[in-house]
Write a protein that holds these residues in place. Sequence first.
Motif, short mmCIF file in Angstrom:
data_model
loop_
_atom_site.label_atom_id
_atom_site.label_comp_id
_atom_site.label_asym_id
_atom_site.label_seq_id
_atom_site.Cartn_x
_atom_site.Cartn_y
_atom_site.Cartn_z
N ARG A 5 73.97 22.27 33.09
CA ARG A 5 73.03 23.12 33.85
C ARG A 5 72.52 22.41 35.20
O ARG A 5 72.39 23.00 35.98
N THR A 6 72.11 21.29 35.31
CA THR A 6 71.99 20.30 36.33
C THR A 6 73.13 20.27 37.19
O THR A 6 72.88 20.56 38.43
N GLN A 29 65.19 29.34 39.42
CA GLN A 29 65.84 29.07 38.17
C GLN A 29 65.76 27.66 37.82
O GLN A 29 65.69 27.36 36.84
N ILE A 33 64.38 26.03 34.23
CA ILE A 33 65.51 25.19 33.79
C ILE A 33 64.84 23.91 33.54
O ILE A 33 65.00 23.24 32.21
N ASP A 37 63.74 22.03 29.95
CA ASP A 37 64.43 20.96 29.43
C ASP A 37 63.40 19.64 29.17
O ASP A 37 63.36 19.00 28.23
#
Length: 79
Positions: A5-6, A29, A33, A37
């Motif tokens: 995702r990063t 977003q 996110i 996390d």
Amino acid sequence: MFGIRTLVLGVDLLTLKPGDASARRVLRQAVLIHATDTAAALYAGKRGELPARAAMLTTIISAVNTGLAVVSLAAAEKS
């Protein structure tokens, strides 16, 4: 999941152009996110699902990423 995702967010941010209309969406977003996390890493550490050192490192890295995303979003909203 943390890494991919990063990576996707990083590619999005690197390919945005100044003033791009989607920049704020990507930054919002990113905040969501990275904050998720951070919470997941902290939770996993508290429950003993991760070794203490791994949980601490993951939480710190995610928290720094969250802070950077928040600062970037604030700067984008000022412009």
